[in-house]
Design an enzyme around this catalytic site. Structure first.
Site, PDB file in Angstrom:
ATOM      1  N   GLY A  22      59.078  -0.183  39.306  1.00 54.69           N
ATOM      2  CA  GLY A  22      59.071   0.833  40.356  1.00 54.69           C
ATOM      3  C   GLY A  22      59.184   0.316  41.779  1.00 54.69           C
ATOM      4  CB  SER A  23      60.123  -2.878  43.413  1.00 56.21           C
ATOM      5  OG  SER A  23      61.466  -3.142  43.120  1.00 56.21           O
ATOM      6  CG  ASN A  24      65.129  -0.253  43.790  1.00 55.23           C
ATOM      7  OD1 ASN A  24      65.642  -0.411  44.893  1.00 55.23           O
ATOM      8  ND2 ASN A  24      65.330  -1.081  42.774  1.00 55.23           N
ATOM      9  CE  LYS A  77      64.449   5.529  26.472  1.00 57.78           C
ATOM     10  NZ  LYS A  77      64.744   5.158  25.107  1.00 57.78           N
ATOM     11  CG  ASN A 100      71.663   4.079  38.394  1.00 53.86           C
ATOM     12  OD1 ASN A 100      70.441   3.898  38.409  1.00 53.86           O
ATOM     13  ND2 ASN A 100      72.480   3.270  37.735  1.00 53.86           N
ATOM     14  CG  HIS A 151      74.351  -1.467  38.172  1.00 55.65           C
ATOM     15  ND1 HIS A 151      73.793  -1.355  36.912  1.00 55.65           N
ATOM     16  CD2 HIS A 151      75.150  -2.560  38.135  1.00 55.65           C
ATOM     17  CE1 HIS A 151      74.248  -2.326  36.143  1.00 55.65           C
ATOM     18  NE2 HIS A 151      75.068  -3.077  36.851  1.00 55.65           N
ATOM     19  CG  ASP A 195      75.983   1.026  34.945  1.00 55.03           C
ATOM     20  OD1 ASP A 195      74.999   1.613  35.428  1.00 55.03           O
ATOM     21  OD2 ASP A 195      75.888   0.058  34.178  1.00 55.03           O
TER      22      ASP A 195
HETATM   23  C1  GAR Z   1      66.548  -2.826  39.708  1.00 52.30           C
HETATM   24  O1  GAR Z   1      67.079  -4.105  39.948  1.00 52.30           O
HETATM   25  C2  GAR Z   1      67.679  -1.840  39.451  1.00 52.30           C
HETATM   26  O2  GAR Z   1      68.834  -2.086  40.210  1.00 52.30           O
HETATM   27  C3  GAR Z   1      67.943  -2.093  37.990  1.00 52.30           C
HETATM   28  O3  GAR Z   1      66.665  -2.235  37.421  1.00 52.30           O
HETATM   29  C4  GAR Z   1      65.778  -2.791  38.393  1.00 52.30           C
HETATM   30  C5  GAR Z   1      64.558  -1.898  38.483  1.00 52.30           C
HETATM   31  O4  GAR Z   1      63.590  -2.471  39.315  1.00 52.30           O
HETATM   32  N1  GAR Z   1      68.696  -1.035  37.405  1.00 52.30           N
HETATM   33  C6  GAR Z   1      69.638  -1.219  36.481  1.00 52.30           C
HETATM   34  O5  GAR Z   1      69.917  -2.310  36.013  1.00 52.30           O
HETATM   35  C7  GAR Z   1      70.383   0.057  36.065  1.00 52.30           C
HETATM   36  N2  GAR Z   1      71.483  -0.233  35.207  1.00 52.30           N
HETATM   37  P1  GAR Z   1      62.434  -1.611  39.957  1.00 52.30           P
HETATM   38  O6  GAR Z   1      61.762  -0.858  38.792  1.00 52.30           O
HETATM   39  O7  GAR Z   1      61.507  -2.594  40.572  1.00 52.30           O
HETATM   40  O8  GAR Z   1      63.045  -0.665  40.943  1.00 52.30           O
END
Ligand code: GAR
Length: 199
Positions: free
Chosen positions: A12-14, A91, A107, A109, A150
């Site tokens: 969940g950092s984003n 998901k 999203n 990526h 994607d």
């Molecule tokens: C992030 O790097 C995001 O870009 C990636 O998962 C990570 C989640 O980190 N997403 C994907 O790869 C989607 N295909 P977070 O939970 O700390 O935000």
């Protein structure tokens, strides 16, 4: 004030970066609901600590995928969500939800799509593949979500250099710093009209 619904699976950092951007006014929006398919997700704990409403929706709560999709759509609508943000959500989003929020599901990526995208390309696997391919640069993509992995319209990209001694982890950390800035910036541009979403 636009309302955001965030879908998360893990750390969940984003999500946190978006909440912080709302708090500091960099993003003129508020997070009205955080939904996770993983009830043990760290992101749900962070959201609850910040008094943000949460929901756990998964194959445990809704064994039938169609009902899960409907529950997702209804939860977003009940919370008056304008934009749905996937932030490390692992998901697929169902058809009902995508139709209800057509062109308003985003999203993030961790690569320069279409490079290093598609099924199985998520999280650390993306960075492993970038290093294996001896790429000199990678980056971050913000895109609209459609029914393909994607696959939707790209709204923003930012490059990140790959360094000679990078490990997947060191590269992931450099990319993540950019993710935390670019997601909020892109959403703000949509809200203030400098990015116009396709119909
Ligand atoms: C992030 O790097 C995001 O870009 C990636 O998962 C990570 C989640 O980190 N997403 C994907 O790869 C989607 N295909 P977070 O939970 O700390 O935000």
């Amino acid at each position: 004030m636009k309302k955001l619904g965030i879908l998360v699976s893990g750390r969940g950092s984003n999500m946190l970066a978006i909440m912080d951007a709302c708090k500091t006014g960099k993003l003129s929006a508020e997070v009205s609901i955080v939904i996770s398919n993983n009830r043990d997700s760290n992101a749900l704990t962070i959201a609850r600590d910040r008094n943000i409403k949460t929901a756990h929706l998964s194959s445990i709560t809704h064994p039938d995928v169609q009902f899960l999709d409907i529950a997702m759509k209804e939860t977003l609508i009940d919370n008056e969500v304008d934009f749905v943000l996937l932030a490390g959500f692992m998901k697929k989003v169902g058809r009902e939800t995508l139709n209800a929020y057509k062109g308003r599901v985003l999203n993030i990526h961790p690569s320069l799509l279409p490079r290093f995208g598609g099924q199985g390309m998520f999280g650390i696997h993306v960075h492993e593949a970038v290093i294996t391919a001896a790429e000199k640069e990678t980056g971050v993509t913000i895109h609209l979500v459609d029914s393909e992995y994607d696959g939707g319209t790209i709204l923003a990209q930012r490059k990140v250099p790959v360094k000679i001694n990078d490990t997947p982890e060191s590269l992931a950390a450099r990319v993540l710093e950019v993710e935390h800035v670019l997601y909020a910036e892109t959403i703000q541009k949509i809200i203030d009209g400098s990015i116009i979403l396709p119909d």
